[in-house]
Design a protein around this motif. Structure first.
Motif, PDB file in Angstrom:
ATOM      1  N   ASP A 180     -20.922 -61.290  -8.171  1.00 51.26           N
ATOM      2  CA  ASP A 180     -19.746 -61.732  -8.912  1.00 51.26           C
ATOM      3  C   ASP A 180     -20.061 -62.955  -9.748  1.00 51.26           C
ATOM      4  O   ASP A 180     -19.169 -63.602 -10.267  1.00 51.26           O
ATOM      5  CB  ASP A 180     -18.612 -62.070  -7.939  1.00 51.26           C
ATOM      6  N   GLY A 181     -21.304 -63.299  -9.878  1.00 48.20           N
ATOM      7  CA  GLY A 181     -21.685 -64.487 -10.621  1.00 48.20           C
ATOM      8  C   GLY A 181     -22.655 -65.298  -9.800  1.00 48.20           C
ATOM      9  O   GLY A 181     -23.045 -64.918  -8.704  1.00 48.20           O
ATOM     10  N   PRO A 182     -23.042 -66.430 -10.341  1.00 45.52           N
ATOM     11  CA  PRO A 182     -24.008 -67.241  -9.605  1.00 45.52           C
ATOM     12  C   PRO A 182     -23.384 -67.849  -8.351  1.00 45.52           C
ATOM     13  O   PRO A 182     -22.205 -68.185  -8.347  1.00 45.52           O
ATOM     14  CB  PRO A 182     -24.383 -68.338 -10.614  1.00 45.52           C
ATOM     15  N   PRO A 183     -24.175 -67.965  -7.312  1.00 48.22           N
ATOM     16  CA  PRO A 183     -23.645 -68.583  -6.088  1.00 48.22           C
ATOM     17  C   PRO A 183     -23.482 -70.082  -6.308  1.00 48.22           C
ATOM     18  O   PRO A 183     -24.094 -70.656  -7.210  1.00 48.22           O
ATOM     19  CB  PRO A 183     -24.733 -68.302  -5.056  1.00 48.22           C
ATOM     20  N   PRO A 184     -22.647 -70.734  -5.495  1.00 49.28           N
ATOM     21  CA  PRO A 184     -22.523 -72.177  -5.641  1.00 49.28           C
ATOM     22  C   PRO A 184     -23.839 -72.871  -5.296  1.00 49.28           C
ATOM     23  O   PRO A 184     -24.606 -72.394  -4.468  1.00 49.28           O
ATOM     24  CB  PRO A 184     -21.415 -72.558  -4.650  1.00 49.28           C
ATOM     25  N   MET A 185     -24.099 -73.984  -5.975  1.00 56.94           N
ATOM     26  CA  MET A 185     -25.335 -74.726  -5.731  1.00 56.94           C
ATOM     27  C   MET A 185     -25.105 -75.727  -4.610  1.00 56.94           C
ATOM     28  O   MET A 185     -24.063 -76.375  -4.545  1.00 56.94           O
ATOM     29  CB  MET A 185     -25.733 -75.487  -6.998  1.00 56.94           C
ATOM     30  N   LYS A 186     -26.104 -75.850  -3.742  1.00 57.42           N
ATOM     31  CA  LYS A 186     -26.051 -76.860  -2.687  1.00 57.42           C
ATOM     32  C   LYS A 186     -26.736 -78.112  -3.219  1.00 57.42           C
ATOM     33  O   LYS A 186     -27.944 -78.120  -3.429  1.00 57.42           O
ATOM     34  CB  LYS A 186     -26.772 -76.384  -1.429  1.00 57.42           C
ATOM     35  N   LEU A 187     -25.945 -79.151  -3.449  1.00 58.42           N
ATOM     36  CA  LEU A 187     -26.492 -80.411  -3.942  1.00 58.42           C
ATOM     37  C   LEU A 187     -26.171 -81.522  -2.956  1.00 58.42           C
ATOM     38  O   LEU A 187     -25.126 -81.514  -2.308  1.00 58.42           O
ATOM     39  CB  LEU A 187     -25.886 -80.759  -5.310  1.00 58.42           C
ATOM     40  N   LYS A 188     -27.080 -82.464  -2.858  1.00 60.86           N
ATOM     41  CA  LYS A 188     -26.863 -83.613  -1.981  1.00 60.86           C
ATOM     42  C   LYS A 188     -26.259 -84.735  -2.823  1.00 60.86           C
ATOM     43  O   LYS A 188     -26.933 -85.299  -3.683  1.00 60.86           O
ATOM     44  CB  LYS A 188     -28.178 -84.041  -1.349  1.00 60.86           C
ATOM     45  N   ILE A 189     -24.974 -85.016  -2.571  1.00 65.24           N
ATOM     46  CA  ILE A 189     -24.258 -86.030  -3.336  1.00 65.24           C
ATOM     47  C   ILE A 189     -23.780 -87.110  -2.377  1.00 65.24           C
ATOM     48  O   ILE A 189     -23.070 -86.825  -1.413  1.00 65.24           O
ATOM     49  CB  ILE A 189     -23.048 -85.421  -4.079  1.00 65.24           C
ATOM     50  N   LYS A 190     -24.189 -88.316  -2.643  1.00 59.66           N
ATOM     51  CA  LYS A 190     -23.807 -89.478  -1.826  1.00 59.66           C
ATOM     52  C   LYS A 190     -24.070 -89.241  -0.342  1.00 59.66           C
ATOM     53  O   LYS A 190     -23.243 -89.526   0.518  1.00 59.66           O
ATOM     54  CB  LYS A 190     -22.353 -89.858  -2.071  1.00 59.66           C
ATOM     55  N   GLY A 191     -25.234 -88.620  -0.053  1.00 64.09           N
ATOM     56  CA  GLY A 191     -25.660 -88.415   1.320  1.00 64.09           C
ATOM     57  C   GLY A 191     -25.099 -87.173   1.987  1.00 64.09           C
ATOM     58  O   GLY A 191     -25.422 -86.899   3.131  1.00 64.09           O
ATOM     59  N   GLN A 192     -24.231 -86.426   1.302  1.00 62.28           N
ATOM     60  CA  GLN A 192     -23.651 -85.225   1.893  1.00 62.28           C
ATOM     61  C   GLN A 192     -24.058 -84.000   1.079  1.00 62.28           C
ATOM     62  O   GLN A 192     -24.081 -84.040  -0.150  1.00 62.28           O
ATOM     63  CB  GLN A 192     -22.122 -85.302   1.892  1.00 62.28           C
ATOM     64  N   THR A 193     -24.359 -82.906   1.780  1.00 66.29           N
ATOM     65  CA  THR A 193     -24.653 -81.650   1.095  1.00 66.29           C
ATOM     66  C   THR A 193     -23.336 -81.016   0.697  1.00 66.29           C
ATOM     67  O   THR A 193     -22.448 -80.831   1.528  1.00 66.29           O
ATOM     68  CB  THR A 193     -25.448 -80.700   2.006  1.00 66.29           C
TER      69      THR A 193
ATOM     70  N   SER B 181     -25.814 -93.476 -12.874  1.00 63.63           N
ATOM     71  CA  SER B 181     -26.674 -92.751 -13.816  1.00 63.63           C
ATOM     72  C   SER B 181     -27.903 -92.183 -13.098  1.00 63.63           C
ATOM     73  O   SER B 181     -28.376 -91.098 -13.453  1.00 63.63           O
ATOM     74  CB  SER B 181     -27.089 -93.649 -14.976  1.00 63.63           C
ATOM     75  N   GLU B 182     -28.430 -92.898 -12.076  1.00 64.06           N
ATOM     76  CA  GLU B 182     -29.577 -92.391 -11.311  1.00 64.06           C
ATOM     77  C   GLU B 182     -29.197 -91.144 -10.512  1.00 64.06           C
ATOM     78  O   GLU B 182     -29.952 -90.167 -10.467  1.00 64.06           O
ATOM     79  CB  GLU B 182     -30.127 -93.463 -10.361  1.00 64.06           C
ATOM     80  N   GLU B 183     -28.011 -91.182  -9.867  1.00 63.79           N
ATOM     81  CA  GLU B 183     -27.544 -90.011  -9.109  1.00 63.79           C
ATOM     82  C   GLU B 183     -27.324 -88.819 -10.033  1.00 63.79           C
ATOM     83  O   GLU B 183     -27.724 -87.693  -9.719  1.00 63.79           O
ATOM     84  CB  GLU B 183     -26.224 -90.338  -8.394  1.00 63.79           C
ATOM     85  N   LEU B 184     -26.713 -89.079 -11.183  1.00 64.69           N
ATOM     86  CA  LEU B 184     -26.434 -88.009 -12.128  1.00 64.69           C
ATOM     87  C   LEU B 184     -27.731 -87.396 -12.649  1.00 64.69           C
ATOM     88  O   LEU B 184     -27.862 -86.171 -12.726  1.00 64.69           O
ATOM     89  CB  LEU B 184     -25.583 -88.530 -13.287  1.00 64.69           C
ATOM     90  N   GLU B 185     -28.718 -88.241 -12.970  1.00 63.47           N
ATOM     91  CA  GLU B 185     -30.013 -87.739 -13.452  1.00 63.47           C
ATOM     92  C   GLU B 185     -30.712 -86.918 -12.368  1.00 63.47           C
ATOM     93  O   GLU B 185     -31.282 -85.856 -12.648  1.00 63.47           O
ATOM     94  CB  GLU B 185     -30.898 -88.909 -13.887  1.00 63.47           C
ATOM     95  N   SER B 186     -30.656 -87.380 -11.139  1.00 63.08           N
ATOM     96  CA  SER B 186     -31.255 -86.657 -10.024  1.00 63.08           C
ATOM     97  C   SER B 186     -30.577 -85.296  -9.839  1.00 63.08           C
ATOM     98  O   SER B 186     -31.250 -84.274  -9.638  1.00 63.08           O
ATOM     99  CB  SER B 186     -31.128 -87.490  -8.745  1.00 63.08           C
ATOM    100  N   LEU B 187     -29.241 -85.268  -9.916  1.00 64.22           N
ATOM    101  CA  LEU B 187     -28.505 -84.010  -9.775  1.00 64.22           C
ATOM    102  C   LEU B 187     -28.797 -83.065 -10.937  1.00 64.22           C
ATOM    103  O   LEU B 187     -28.909 -81.857 -10.746  1.00 64.22           O
ATOM    104  CB  LEU B 187     -27.004 -84.284  -9.681  1.00 64.22           C
ATOM    105  N   ARG B 188     -28.926 -83.614 -12.141  1.00 57.32           N
ATOM    106  CA  ARG B 188     -29.262 -82.780 -13.307  1.00 57.32           C
ATOM    107  C   ARG B 188     -30.620 -82.114 -13.122  1.00 57.32           C
ATOM    108  O   ARG B 188     -30.799 -80.939 -13.434  1.00 57.32           O
ATOM    109  CB  ARG B 188     -29.281 -83.619 -14.583  1.00 57.32           C
ATOM    110  N   ARG B 189     -31.579 -82.894 -12.630  1.00 55.69           N
ATOM    111  CA  ARG B 189     -32.915 -82.337 -12.397  1.00 55.69           C
ATOM    112  C   ARG B 189     -32.869 -81.217 -11.352  1.00 55.69           C
ATOM    113  O   ARG B 189     -33.490 -80.172 -11.516  1.00 55.69           O
ATOM    114  CB  ARG B 189     -33.893 -83.425 -11.960  1.00 55.69           C
ATOM    115  N   GLU B 190     -32.123 -81.451 -10.279  1.00 52.00           N
ATOM    116  CA  GLU B 190     -31.999 -80.443  -9.223  1.00 52.00           C
ATOM    117  C   GLU B 190     -31.304 -79.194  -9.757  1.00 52.00           C
ATOM    118  O   GLU B 190     -31.722 -78.069  -9.484  1.00 52.00           O
ATOM    119  CB  GLU B 190     -31.218 -81.014  -8.028  1.00 52.00           C
TER     120      GLU B 190
END
Length: 140
Positions: free
Chosen positions: A22-35, A66-75
């Motif tokens: 039905d489309g791409p699955p949700p991405m598991k990202l680590k944000i502020k220490g939580q998946t 900006s560091e968190e956002l850049e890290s998430l963009r890379r992931e």
């Protein structure tokens, strides 16, 4: 393995997709220490990738550094690249399967044609046709 049908989507750009999902699955990202699950069908969290505003599962808005956002963009980019490679592998295997099926069908048809040609050659040799009056000059 389930049988999947593939087709090309048209629009801004052509994409090879499967009807299995039905489309791409949700991405598991680590944000502020939580998946956290972001995007996709089941992800409740949302990130504005330009501004860095993050909406968590409880509906609270948070600003990412900006560091968190850049890290998430890379992931996210790594995950998208992997999905693209996987989609390409599925496309290639689907094309190879189609080629094999068509080659087999072609082989069967050539065999049938060869049998028909042999039968036709046997029939024409046993019956000698009259020469065509149009091709032979008449003696009258």
């Amino acid at each position: 393995e389930t049988e999947r049908t593939f087709f090309t989507m048209t629009g801004k750009r052509k994409r090879f997709v499967s009807d299995a999902g039905d489309g791409p699955p949700p991405m598991k990202l680590k944000i502020k220490g939580q998946t956290t699950l972001v995007g996709g069908a089941g992800g409740k969290s949302h990130i504005n990738w330009k501004t860095g505003v993050y909406l968590d599962e409880q509906g609270e808005q948070k600003q990412l550094t900006s560091e968190e956002l850049e890290s998430l963009r890379r992931e996210r980019n790594r995950m998208h690249a992997k999905m693209t490679r996987d989609r390409k592998k599925l496309f290639i295997s689907s094309v190879e399967k189609t080629i094999a099926e068509l080659e087999e069908k072609n082989k069967r048809m050539r065999s049938i044609l060869a049998k028909q040609a042999v039968q036709h050659a046997g029939v024409t040799k046993s019956v000698t046709p009259e020469p065509s009056p149009m091709l032979c000059p008449s003696d009258a």
